[in-house]
Design an enzyme around this catalytic site. Structure first.
Site, mmCIF file in Angstrom:
data_model
loop_
_atom_site.group_PDB
_atom_site.id
_atom_site.type_symbol
_atom_site.label_atom_id
_atom_site.label_comp_id
_atom_site.label_asym_id
_atom_site.label_seq_id
_atom_site.Cartn_x
_atom_site.Cartn_y
_atom_site.Cartn_z
ATOM 1 N N ARG A 20 10.048 -30.949 18.205
ATOM 2 C CA ARG A 20 10.301 -31.414 16.840
ATOM 3 C C ARG A 20 9.020 -31.878 16.150
ATOM 4 O O ARG A 20 9.034 -32.206 14.971
ATOM 5 C CB ARG A 20 11.307 -32.575 16.869
ATOM 6 C CG ARG A 20 12.714 -32.151 17.254
ATOM 7 C CD ARG A 20 13.702 -32.451 16.134
ATOM 8 N NE ARG A 20 14.950 -31.720 16.317
ATOM 9 C CZ ARG A 20 16.072 -32.271 16.776
ATOM 10 N NH1 ARG A 20 16.090 -33.549 17.104
ATOM 11 N NH2 ARG A 20 17.161 -31.542 16.888
ATOM 12 N N GLU A 44 13.527 -22.244 21.473
ATOM 13 C CA GLU A 44 14.805 -21.616 21.122
ATOM 14 C C GLU A 44 15.302 -20.668 22.211
ATOM 15 O O GLU A 44 16.502 -20.623 22.502
ATOM 16 C CB GLU A 44 14.686 -20.868 19.786
ATOM 17 C CG GLU A 44 14.487 -21.783 18.580
ATOM 18 C CD GLU A 44 15.656 -22.735 18.354
ATOM 19 O OE1 GLU A 44 16.745 -22.500 18.911
ATOM 20 O OE2 GLU A 44 15.468 -23.725 17.618
ATOM 21 N N THR A 80 21.997 -23.280 26.735
ATOM 22 C CA THR A 80 21.428 -24.252 27.665
ATOM 23 C C THR A 80 21.318 -25.606 26.977
ATOM 24 O O THR A 80 20.886 -25.683 25.823
ATOM 25 C CB THR A 80 20.025 -23.789 28.117
ATOM 26 O OG1 THR A 80 20.144 -22.490 28.705
ATOM 27 C CG2 THR A 80 19.418 -24.761 29.118
ATOM 28 N N TYR A 109 20.808 -15.716 15.557
ATOM 29 C CA TYR A 109 20.642 -17.166 15.609
ATOM 30 C C TYR A 109 19.168 -17.552 15.737
ATOM 31 O O TYR A 109 18.643 -18.367 14.961
ATOM 32 C CB TYR A 109 21.421 -17.794 16.786
ATOM 33 C CG TYR A 109 20.865 -19.166 17.069
ATOM 34 C CD1 TYR A 109 21.203 -20.229 16.246
ATOM 35 C CD2 TYR A 109 19.909 -19.368 18.067
ATOM 36 C CE1 TYR A 109 20.620 -21.479 16.431
ATOM 37 C CE2 TYR A 109 19.327 -20.605 18.250
ATOM 38 C CZ TYR A 109 19.687 -21.649 17.429
ATOM 39 O OH TYR A 109 19.092 -22.863 17.592
ATOM 40 N N ASP A 161 25.264 -21.467 15.639
ATOM 41 C CA ASP A 161 25.343 -21.597 17.095
ATOM 42 C C ASP A 161 26.656 -22.291 17.440
ATOM 43 O O ASP A 161 27.508 -22.477 16.578
ATOM 44 C CB ASP A 161 24.138 -22.383 17.633
ATOM 45 C CG ASP A 161 24.239 -23.854 17.300
ATOM 46 O OD1 ASP A 161 24.931 -24.191 16.311
ATOM 47 O OD2 ASP A 161 23.652 -24.677 18.026
ATOM 48 N N CYS A 212 32.572 -41.193 11.158
ATOM 49 C CA CYS A 212 31.937 -39.936 10.757
ATOM 50 C C CYS A 212 31.548 -39.951 9.283
ATOM 51 O O CYS A 212 32.375 -40.274 8.424
ATOM 52 C CB CYS A 212 32.877 -38.765 11.029
ATOM 53 S SG CYS A 212 32.123 -37.178 10.626
#
Length: 349
Positions: free
Chosen positions: A21, A33, A39, A116, A134, A198
């Site tokens: 990041r 990626e 994973t 993706y 994804d 949320c």
DNA sequence: AATACGGGGGT
DNA sequence: ACCCCAGTATT
């Protein structure tokens, strides 16, 4: 506030500090990626660190031997990712002078890069407005908009791709894409999502209808195949009492392409000593067998997502050596399936 | 349009 | 035991 605004705001407040990041280098984003396909972050992170250390640039990766790449990949699974990773690195170096393609279409041409991954790299590195879809995105969108199309159907895939593209913030695809994935991974989870607190609870249709637990819809029953493996583990000691064994490389189709293993006899049902000894004399270069003893009385059941491998290890004493000798001290250099690695760890040669 | 492809972790 | 994971390539 719009859907995308809420996502981006939540991401700003809650994003994890992950190694990839802190950069927008295409090489590092691409590597992360590929590793993270199917994973979890927790499983993939140490692999990412080791790859960056071993191969700091795409040039280092392209120049490596495939064996070295597979060895570093050992334990992550889906080993075609490692072979495609290596092939793509070579392509980038040879055909693009070491510079990654700078748009979705160009990225898509690389081996192992699908819709993706191309969208992820294009948006994170170049802020190109391509929506990622994804497993996290399927979950968040299916719940918020109450989409009941199966996410693994042709119609569903097309529908979610278009919906994702429509609700994306086209001005901030970089933060939006990472935000919706992070939100799905951390907040809108498969089990026990935190709907009570949320930020999207107001507009979430599934929550309103009480259907959060039933979305997303998936139509697949993976039928598991049971197989019976018999590994014949040669053991030979030279004049100086140095132990050797034998490994062969898996080729062709099927699981574990390119990885190494002991000579294998696969049978329709659990095998006995007579079957193994017949195989040894008939179809292997292993000769002058001293004795063959079963290592594990109960078969080890190694579970893949689509196969259960009932496995017996037979220790095959050798007086004289043929070919394919591997000193036990060098076993660690070979990329092997976890099933084999676990055996090597427990067996005293 | 389905299926193959790993291994680990959560429930 | 079953599900899911920052999916892709091949049938």
């Amino acid at each position: 506030m719009s859907f995308s605004e809420k996502i981006i705001r939540w991401y700003h407040d809650n994003k994890r500090d992950l190694p990839w990041r802190s950069t927008q280098e295409p090489y590092k984003i691409w590597l992360s990626e590929i590793i993270l396909q199917q994973t979890r972050v927790a499983q993939g992170t140490p692999y990412y660190q080791r790859f960056i250390t071993a191969f700091p640039t795409v040039f280092h990766l392209a120049q490596a031997d495939e064996e070295e790449v597979l060895k570093l990949w050992q334990g992550l699974g889906y080993y075609s990712r490692a072979r495609n990773l290596h092939a793509a690195a070579k392509t980038v170096v040879r055909e693009h002078d070491g510079t990654f393609p700078q748009n979705h279409k160009g990225l898509l041409a690389l081996k192992g890069v699908g819709d993706y991954t191309a969208s992820a790299i294009a948006s994170i590195c170049y802020n190109e407005p391509q929506a990622v879809v994804d497993g996290n995105v399927y979950r968040v969108l299916s719940r918020y908009f109450e989409v009941e199309h199966p996410v693994n159907s042709t119609v569903g895939i097309r529908y979610f791709r278009q919906l994702a593209q429509e609700v994306m913030d086209a001005e901030r695809p970089r933060d939006y894409n990472q935000g919706i994935m992070e939100f799905g991974a951390m907040h809108c989870t498969p089990k026990n999502p935190n709907c009570l607190f949320c930020p999207l609870k107001e507009g979430c249709v599934a929550l309103k209808e009480g259907k959060v637990g039933q979305l997303p819809v998936k139509t697949k029953k993976t039928k598991v195949r049971t197989r019976h493996f018999n590994y014949m583990v040669p053991v030979f000691k030279d004049r100086n009492d140095v132990p050797y064994t034998c490994l062969v490389q898996r080729k062709g189709k099927g699981i574990w392409q390119g990885l190494w293993q002991f000579p294998l006899l696969e049978t329709d049902a659990e095998a006995d000593l007579a079957q193994v000894q017949h195989e040894l004399t008939a179809n292997t270069p292993l000769k002058n067998t001293e004795e063959t003893v079963l290592f594990n009385e109960r078969p080890v059941v190694h579970k893949l997502s689509h196969q259960h491998l009932h496995t017996k290890f037979w220790i095959v004493g050798q007086k004289v050596w043929g070919e394919h000798a591997v000193p036990v001290s060098e076993l660690e250099k070979y990329p092997v399936p976890v099933l084999i690695a676990d055996f090597i760890k427990t067996f005293k040669f």
